[in-house]
Design an enzyme around this catalytic site. Sequence first.
Site, PDB file in Angstrom:
ATOM      1  N   THR A 268       0.880  -1.155   0.000  1.00 10.42           N
ATOM      2  CA  THR A 268       0.000   0.000   0.000  1.00 10.42           C
ATOM      3  C   THR A 268       0.918   1.205   0.000  1.00 10.42           C
ATOM      4  O   THR A 268       2.078   1.079   0.344  1.00 10.42           O
ATOM      5  CB  THR A 268      -0.824   0.032   1.320  1.00 10.42           C
ATOM      6  OG1 THR A 268      -1.307  -1.271   1.593  1.00 10.42           O
ATOM      7  CG2 THR A 268      -1.957   1.003   1.252  1.00 10.42           C
TER       8      THR A 268
ATOM      9  N   ARG B 188     -12.855  -8.320  -3.808  1.00  7.78           N
ATOM     10  CA  ARG B 188     -12.487  -8.120  -2.396  1.00  7.78           C
ATOM     11  C   ARG B 188     -12.117  -6.661  -2.120  1.00  7.78           C
ATOM     12  O   ARG B 188     -11.446  -6.014  -2.927  1.00  7.78           O
ATOM     13  CB  ARG B 188     -11.295  -9.019  -2.070  1.00  7.78           C
ATOM     14  CG  ARG B 188     -10.682  -8.799  -0.691  1.00  7.78           C
ATOM     15  CD  ARG B 188      -9.335  -8.082  -0.789  1.00  7.78           C
ATOM     16  NE  ARG B 188      -8.611  -8.102   0.482  1.00  7.78           N
ATOM     17  CZ  ARG B 188      -7.521  -7.368   0.709  1.00  7.78           C
ATOM     18  NH1 ARG B 188      -7.028  -6.588  -0.222  1.00  7.78           N
ATOM     19  NH2 ARG B 188      -6.918  -7.417   1.885  1.00  7.78           N
TER      20      ARG B 188
ATOM     21  N   GLY C 256     -10.179  -4.320   0.750  1.00  7.39           N
ATOM     22  CA  GLY C 256      -9.319  -4.366   1.926  1.00  7.39           C
ATOM     23  C   GLY C 256      -9.518  -3.148   2.814  1.00  7.39           C
ATOM     24  O   GLY C 256     -10.542  -2.471   2.725  1.00  7.39           O
ATOM     25  N   ASP C 257      -8.540  -2.865   3.669  1.00  8.99           N
ATOM     26  CA  ASP C 257      -8.707  -1.782   4.638  1.00  8.99           C
ATOM     27  C   ASP C 257      -8.410  -0.403   4.048  1.00  8.99           C
ATOM     28  O   ASP C 257      -8.861   0.605   4.600  1.00  8.99           O
ATOM     29  CB  ASP C 257      -7.816  -2.004   5.862  1.00  8.99           C
ATOM     30  CG  ASP C 257      -6.331  -1.964   5.511  1.00  8.99           C
ATOM     31  OD1 ASP C 257      -5.951  -2.536   4.463  1.00  8.99           O
ATOM     32  OD2 ASP C 257      -5.550  -1.354   6.259  1.00  8.99           O
TER      33      ASP C 257
ATOM     34  N   THR D 199      -0.974  -0.060   6.462  1.00  8.19           N
ATOM     35  CA  THR D 199      -0.597  -0.977   5.388  1.00  8.19           C
ATOM     36  C   THR D 199      -0.398  -2.362   5.993  1.00  8.19           C
ATOM     37  O   THR D 199       0.155  -2.488   7.078  1.00  8.19           O
ATOM     38  CB  THR D 199       0.700  -0.535   4.689  1.00  8.19           C
ATOM     39  OG1 THR D 199       1.116  -1.596   3.807  1.00  8.19           O
ATOM     40  CG2 THR D 199       1.823  -0.250   5.670  1.00  8.19           C
ATOM     41  N   GLY D 200      -0.860  -3.375   5.285  1.00 14.95           N
ATOM     42  CA  GLY D 200      -0.684  -4.726   5.813  1.00 14.95           C
ATOM     43  C   GLY D 200      -1.823  -5.620   5.403  1.00 14.95           C
ATOM     44  O   GLY D 200      -2.502  -5.355   4.401  1.00 14.95           O
TER      45      GLY D 200
ATOM     46  N   GLY E 160      -5.054  -6.528   5.130  1.00 16.58           N
ATOM     47  CA  GLY E 160      -6.225  -5.677   5.270  1.00 16.58           C
ATOM     48  C   GLY E 160      -7.343  -6.248   6.104  1.00 16.58           C
ATOM     49  O   GLY E 160      -8.019  -5.508   6.833  1.00 16.58           O
TER      50      GLY E 160
END
Lengths: 345, 345
Positions: A210, A238, A240-241, A261-262, A264
Amino acid sequence: MKFKYSNAILLFIIILGCSSPPPKEVTSKKKPVGIVIHGGAGTILRENMTTEIEDAYRKALANAIKIGYDILKNGGSGQEAVEKTINAMEDSALFNAGKGAVLTAKETIELDASFMDGATLDAGAISGVKTIKNPISAAIKVMSNSPHVMLSGEGADQFASEQGLEIVDQKYFFTDRRINSLKRVKEAEQNDKIISSLDEAFLRNNRFGTVGCVVLDSEGNLAAGTSTGGMTNKKWNRIGDAPIIGAGTYANNNTCAISATGWGEFFIRSVVAHDISALMEYKGLSIQEASRIVIHEKVATLGGDGGIVGIDNQGNVAMEMNTPGMYRAHIDNDGNLMVKIYKDE
Amino acid sequence: MKFKYSNAILLFIIILGCSSPPPKEVTSKKKPVGIVIHGGAGTILRENMTTEIEDAYRKALANAIKIGYDILKNGGSGQEAVEKTINAMEDSALFNAGKGAVLTAKETIELDASFMDGATLDAGAISGVKTIKNPISAAIKVMSNSPHVMLSGEGADQFASEQGLEIVDQKYFFTDRRINSLKRVKEAEQNDKIISSLDEAFLRNNRFGTVGCVVLDSEGNLAAGTSTGGMTNKKWNRIGDAPIIGAGTYANNNTCAISATGWGEFFIRSVVAHDISALMEYKGLSIQEASRIVIHEKVATLGGDGGIVGIDNQGNVAMEMNTPGMYRAHIDNDGNLMVKIYKDE
């Protein structure tokens, strides 16, 4: 023509103003600015790196953050600094955002981004877009020029086009590196093979990623933005965060600006960005302590990994991760640049 | 055939078990259960209602909540109680979820839903689906049977189909009432006419709406779910707060389970559901006080309106709104049913 005392006084003030620059005290009373960015967290290990790749990342991070810092130092808004800084990372093929984004299982690109203004709590987000060159700019347009906070899919692409943002063909985003990553992830998935820890590290490193930017501007306002291609081999549209306000992005002048970041899924379940803000607002924790608790205790306990960058309303910064590395950079009010990749740097 | 003492003892235990029911003390030591639901908040005014419509809503709310309460009283899981209760509201054309959902500007249906398990912090969500009869069931499947938390659009529809959930034609969701609402909203928008306050009330009432359910089950676990058709005349694949974990839905055994309804954009920016939980966890506030602050101070200050239902890990409930009404019901551990529509009831 009448002589006016007022004119004479005005002239005197102008001359005085020109001949004597504002005293140092006035300059130093200007509110401090600060900027922190990340280019993704993951299993970034020295043994998997070459000097060339490391240098390329460090240069790209330094170039991007300087754009935002210059805007802030010239009195520009936090929004502009975040947008232009993230645009530079979106345009770089090194990061999983914009050009160089990871591929979905259907070998397409689906981009997510969000932005939040800490002064007004205004926010904008887009998810699953396929044609917008700079997703963070689209997220900001959603905030500024629509009655909505979050748009998705074809509708979001259409909105961005109506707003005059640059639209590109999907091919623009593709890079050989991401095509290879997808191939490897699919092979591992299909064969259900026991992959070596090095392969595992490679895949994890390449699956997530990210870019994000948080700033404190000269008006004392906080802003945060995040942009991503999501997760390699993602299915079923999908999300994500990164485009979720509260999870991947949050900004509030009372507390802090956060970009995450990671992995999600874990960041959504932990409402990471808002939780850091809440720990500061309701428990009086520092940004560093709040970030440490959320990343190392909360996210880690659920089994998730990743990191955040944050800045508070005094210019204090946090760069917290529970992964071996996170591409990150910081410039403080005095212009000191710090660029780091590994956790132990 | 050998005589076994163990058989005799077993027989004795069975007879004893049949003849003497478990003592009252054991029953009363069981943890309390509780359930609260909403069917949307808005400008719900007595002068716009008929007795027939009011009765229909009260009956639909009572029917739905009893389904969940029976599951909880029989030791069923919070997840099952939330799912089946919301299914009943999704299947009723009275509420803006499932059948009877509002229409988008393109005269289609786009449904959002999310679920969260307070014991594990597992969560699932779907947004912008067009063919899933019961969106809350799809959100739960995303949680249970996919590596993701949030799926969207066609991908989410496809996932639900793969999972064997009931797929229906869009026509199933359509009702004359929602077709008329869209027509009126579009007319007002096109003419930019100054609409009377009664029209305004009607439009606002019909533009928003959500259903939600929060429970405390007999294991002491909290769960929350929300399902909606979103906002009438929504464009560009807009996503509201209902499928956003932290905004429309949140559950955490440490604090509470929350489901929100209202003007989604403001609820996303306020991270409503998680903020209530954070005020409880970090400031030690009661669920009622935390909900009051978030709805009446935070959301209202931004200019948003709506409400929440919540239950904490002791069974205390909150039903907070800054609108004239919210369709809502509650059954406590002793089976006492409360159904309300107007704020001042």
